[in-house]
Design a protein around this motif. Structure first.
Motif, PDB file in Angstrom:
ATOM      1  N   VAL B  20       6.059   0.752   0.237  1.00  0.00           N
ATOM      2  CA  VAL B  20       5.754   2.194   0.241  1.00  0.00           C
ATOM      3  C   VAL B  20       4.525   2.404   1.137  1.00  0.00           C
ATOM      4  N   PRO B  21       4.531   3.429   1.988  1.00  0.00           N
ATOM      5  CA  PRO B  21       3.326   3.679   2.795  1.00  0.00           C
ATOM      6  C   PRO B  21       2.108   3.970   1.897  1.00  0.00           C
ATOM      7  N   ILE B  22       0.981   3.396   2.277  1.00  0.00           N
ATOM      8  CA  ILE B  22      -0.244   3.576   1.489  1.00  0.00           C
ATOM      9  C   ILE B  22      -0.614   5.056   1.406  1.00  0.00           C
ATOM     10  N   ARG B  23      -0.343   5.803   2.473  1.00  0.00           N
ATOM     11  CA  ARG B  23      -0.694   7.235   2.503  1.00  0.00           C
ATOM     12  C   ARG B  23       0.049   8.033   1.427  1.00  0.00           C
ATOM     13  N   VAL B  24       1.216   7.528   0.998  1.00  0.00           N
ATOM     14  CA  VAL B  24       1.939   8.220  -0.082  1.00  0.00           C
ATOM     15  C   VAL B  24       1.115   8.166  -1.376  1.00  0.00           C
ATOM     16  N   GLY B  25       0.487   7.010  -1.603  1.00  0.00           N
ATOM     17  CA  GLY B  25      -0.380   6.886  -2.777  1.00  0.00           C
ATOM     18  C   GLY B  25      -1.538   7.871  -2.721  1.00  0.00           C
ATOM     19  N   TYR B  26      -2.056   8.063  -1.511  1.00  0.00           N
ATOM     20  CA  TYR B  26      -3.130   9.055  -1.347  1.00  0.00           C
ATOM     21  C   TYR B  26      -2.629  10.445  -1.723  1.00  0.00           C
ATOM     22  N   GLY B  27      -1.462  10.806  -1.202  1.00  0.00           N
ATOM     23  CA  GLY B  27      -0.901  12.131  -1.492  1.00  0.00           C
ATOM     24  C   GLY B  27      -0.728  12.346  -2.987  1.00  0.00           C
ATOM     25  N   GLU B  28      -0.241  11.325  -3.670  1.00  0.00           N
ATOM     26  CA  GLU B  28      -0.035  11.435  -5.127  1.00  0.00           C
ATOM     27  C   GLU B  28      -1.373  11.527  -5.857  1.00  0.00           C
ATOM     28  N   GLY B  29      -2.321  10.706  -5.417  1.00  0.00           N
ATOM     29  CA  GLY B  29      -3.640  10.691  -6.069  1.00  0.00           C
ATOM     30  C   GLY B  29      -4.370  12.011  -5.904  1.00  0.00           C
ATOM     31  N   LEU B  30      -4.255  12.591  -4.694  1.00  0.00           N
ATOM     32  CA  LEU B  30      -4.932  13.866  -4.435  1.00  0.00           C
ATOM     33  C   LEU B  30      -4.339  14.961  -5.326  1.00  0.00           C
ATOM     34  N   LEU B  31      -3.022  14.952  -5.437  1.00  0.00           N
ATOM     35  CA  LEU B  31      -2.362  15.946  -6.284  1.00  0.00           C
ATOM     36  C   LEU B  31      -2.817  15.798  -7.737  1.00  0.00           C
ATOM     37  N   GLU B  32      -2.849  14.555  -8.195  1.00  0.00           N
ATOM     38  CA  GLU B  32      -3.231  14.303  -9.583  1.00  0.00           C
ATOM     39  C   GLU B  32      -4.705  14.693  -9.817  1.00  0.00           C
ATOM     40  N   ALA B  33      -5.568  14.305  -8.891  1.00  0.00           N
ATOM     41  CA  ALA B  33      -6.987  14.657  -9.018  1.00  0.00           C
ATOM     42  C   ALA B  33      -7.145  16.175  -8.982  1.00  0.00           C
ATOM     43  N   GLY B  34      -6.355  16.831  -8.129  1.00  0.00           N
ATOM     44  CA  GLY B  34      -6.413  18.284  -8.005  1.00  0.00           C
ATOM     45  C   GLY B  34      -6.007  18.998  -9.282  1.00  0.00           C
ATOM     46  N   LYS B  35      -5.089  18.395 -10.012  1.00  0.00           N
ATOM     47  CA  LYS B  35      -4.668  18.997 -11.284  1.00  0.00           C
ATOM     48  C   LYS B  35      -5.786  18.913 -12.316  1.00  0.00           C
TER      49      LYS B  35
END
Lengths: 287, 330
Positions: B20-35
């Protein structure tokens, strides 16, 4: 909660500006380095902002509903520091430590050093972007406070300025008022020789800004322009404040060699003795 | 032996390991942190999809700021949003542009002001491939690591990237997180711990310490597995370059007496620099670097480029074998 600024008359503001000029000269001569011309040229604008326009509380610099101010042209901070001290952010005696070891007053603005300073700036073009970021966040959160940012005309050579101009125009940052110190000089000479800026008004208008040309030594005109900016709802406002570099000290006025140097003690004494009364309109150089 | 306490993926040494691209983890983490924190905002420079900032944008359109292709402005705007309004901005672009193009704004407006801004450098390393040298960020760790107050994190896979993103969101102060473009083997699991400033010994060994970061942690683990009969490698995932986990590294180095660092970055200034600087003053031993030897990259497939510059499993083995010949302390 809005705080009421004490209302000053134009005459009182002129006197405040003159006091600020005197302090600037004393600070620079004690520091032994620093920028004379822009600092003196902007004294009327700073006096007007801090004693008439800004909604702020010197006893509570972090008051969350305060209007924000960012000095993008960080090198003219002597005039900002003198104004902050005059407003009561810190004791006036701190001014004599400008640029010295251990001072509250760093050579360029730093938020962690000086009460009333929210950011760090100095490398040109940086402050204006920070001001736009504040304004964007203020609108995002439906805040009433406004953001003011002063930049130099030479500073407009920086690409970052135009990135910010585009961004603020796109996002209709109505709570952002920029003020350009249009004194026509920069370190290497006259702005129109170093890197021409005209038509400056046209440039910002084409970036979707409301643009006003004012006499930067006419306090009433500066107040009017700031009020007009508050009334313009669909655009950010840029006030082009036409100033005389070194204003008030006849041997510094309009001479670009004073951009980045302080007066020596003899020159400072001479300057303080001859500091002219500064009412009214831009005077034609009479020297 | 893989260190059991870190619950690494059981598929690590299988050919069909999930990628899985590492940047996908960033996208998920940002969304979760944003919530979790409404002060989090995201700014992007016309690369919303490829940096995976799109996950956040789609859920929180009002907290997303499209800056256009203007990285200097993005850094300044973010500093203002943090300093003037208490926002926690995440700014993302390709690492060659941010921190590459806006370093001065990052230095003064963000670090000197101590603005709570998170800088996300995507598409870092030589594995960006076909775009060529202009777009292969191989200097970003060096230029961020030297800035006072900056925390520098290089996640090794998408799961660690998600955890790292959430961790930097909570950390107060400037952070840089480096992401890679390519699909990267997922070597950690949900249960693998992540903490800013903590390196983990993923594989225990006694002959040599291999300290890696980013996607090359996987290559280092595979390399050590392949040579385990002859050389016992201790492999450390050093996902925080700054502050460096001295304790974990020193404990390992005192045991092995030799070090190889592994990174998709110039050998000078990045992980090698950080480790060598620390060891030079604390416990000098020979340190050899896998990475870019003061050169620019070129266009090519990621695997071709990693092969050419000795950053793949084969190259890492070669460097480890060479390093084994260096005399160490008694």
């Amino acid at each position: 909660m809005a705080r009421q600024q004490k209302k000053y008359t134009e005459k009182q503001l002129i006197k405040i500006a003159n006091d600020i000029r005197k302090d600037v000269i004393k600070m620079l001569v004690k520091a032994g380095s620093g920028h004379s011309a822009g600092s003196l040229g902007m004294a009327d604008v700073f006096a007007t902002l801090y004693f008439s326009v800004l909604n702020h509380d010197p006893k509570n610099p972090e008051w969350k509903d305060r209007d924000r101010f960012v000095l993008s042209a960080g090198h003219i901070n002597p005039v900002w520091y003198a104004t902050l001290a005059k407003s009561g952010y810190f004791p006036r005696k701190e001014l004599w430590s400008l640029r010295k070891f251990g001072s509250l007053l760093q050579g360029h603005p730093h938020n962690e050093s000086t009460p009333g300073v929210d950011t760090s700036s100095g490398p040109l073009g940086h402050g204006f972007a920070q001001a736009a970021g504040m304004a964007y966040a203020g609108i995002m959160d439906n805040k009433k406070w406004r953001v003011y940012s002063v930049m130099g005309d030479g500073e407009l050579n920086e690409g970052n300025i135009w990135e910010t101009a585009m961004f603020a125009g796109k996002n209709k940052l109505r709570n952002l008022t920029g003020i350009i110190d249009r004194n026509n000089i920069q370190i290497d000479g006259f702005t129109e020789d170093v890197m021409p800026l005209e038509s400056l008004k046209g440039k910002f208008e084409s970036f979707n800004w409301h643009v006003l040309d004012v006499d930067g030594h006419n306090i009433e005109a500066i107040i009017d322009a700031c009020n007009q900016a508050k009334a313009v709802f669909e655009k950010p406002t840029m006030i082009i404040a036409h100033t005389i570099p070194g204003k008030g000290v006849h041997f510094m006025e309009r001479d670009f060699k004073w951009h980045g140097i302080p007066p020596n003690p003899e020159e400072a004494e001479h300057a303080l003795r001859h500091l002219r009364s500064l009412g009214g309109k831009i005077e034609c150089g009479d020297h | 032996m893989l260190n059991k306490k870190f619950n690494l993926s059981k598929e690590i040494f299988r050919k069909n390991i999930k990628r899985v691209p590492i940047r996908v983890g960033y996208g998920e983490g940002l969304l979760e942190a944003g919530k979790k924190d409404k002060n989090i905002v995201a700014l992007c420079c016309d690369l919303t999809e490829s940096t995976k900032t799109s996950f956040f944008k789609n859920t929180f359109p009002d907290r997303f700021v499209e800056v256009g292709v203007a990285e200097q402005n993005m850094a300044g705007l973010a500093a203002g949003m943090a300093l003037g309004a208490g926002k926690i901005p995440f700014i993302s672009s390709y690492a060659v542009f941010s921190p590459g193009l806006n370093w001065s704004q990052i230095r003064v407006s963000i670090c000197y002001s101590n603005a709570n801004v998170k800088i996300i450098g995507a598409h870092a390393g030589i594995s960006v491939g076909p775009d060529g040298a202009t777009h292969q960020a191989l200097e970003d760790l060096a230029i961020t690591r030297v800035l006072p107050r900056m925390v520098v994190v290089v996640p090794c896979d998408s799961i660690e990237a998600r955890k790292a993103t959430m961790a930097v969101a909570k950390h107060k102060g400037p952070c840089y997180v480096r992401l890679a473009r390519e699909a990267t083997p997922v070597i950690t699991s949900e249960k693998t711990p992540f903490k800013i400033g903590k390196a983990h010994v993923y594989r225990e060994g006694k002959d040599i310490t291999v300290i890696a970061c980013g996607p090359l942690v996987y290559e280092a683990l595979v390399a050590s597995e392949k040579i385990k009969k002859n050389i016992s490698c201790e492999v450390i995932n050093c996902s925080t370059i700054k502050p460096l986990d001295k304790k974990t590294i020193l404990k390992s180095v005192k045991k092995t007496g030799r070090v190889v660092t592994v990174e998709e970055h110039q050998i000078t200034g990045g992980l090698f620099g950080a480790v060598a600087e620390m060891l030079a003053s604390e416990y000098p031993v020979p340190v050899t670097g896998v990475g870019m030897p003061d050169c620019f990259g070129e266009s090519g497939r990621p695997e071709e480029l990693l092969e050419k510059w000795g950053m793949n499993c084969k190259g890492i083995i070669k460097t480890i074998e060479k390093a084994m010949n260096f005399k160490t302390r008694d």
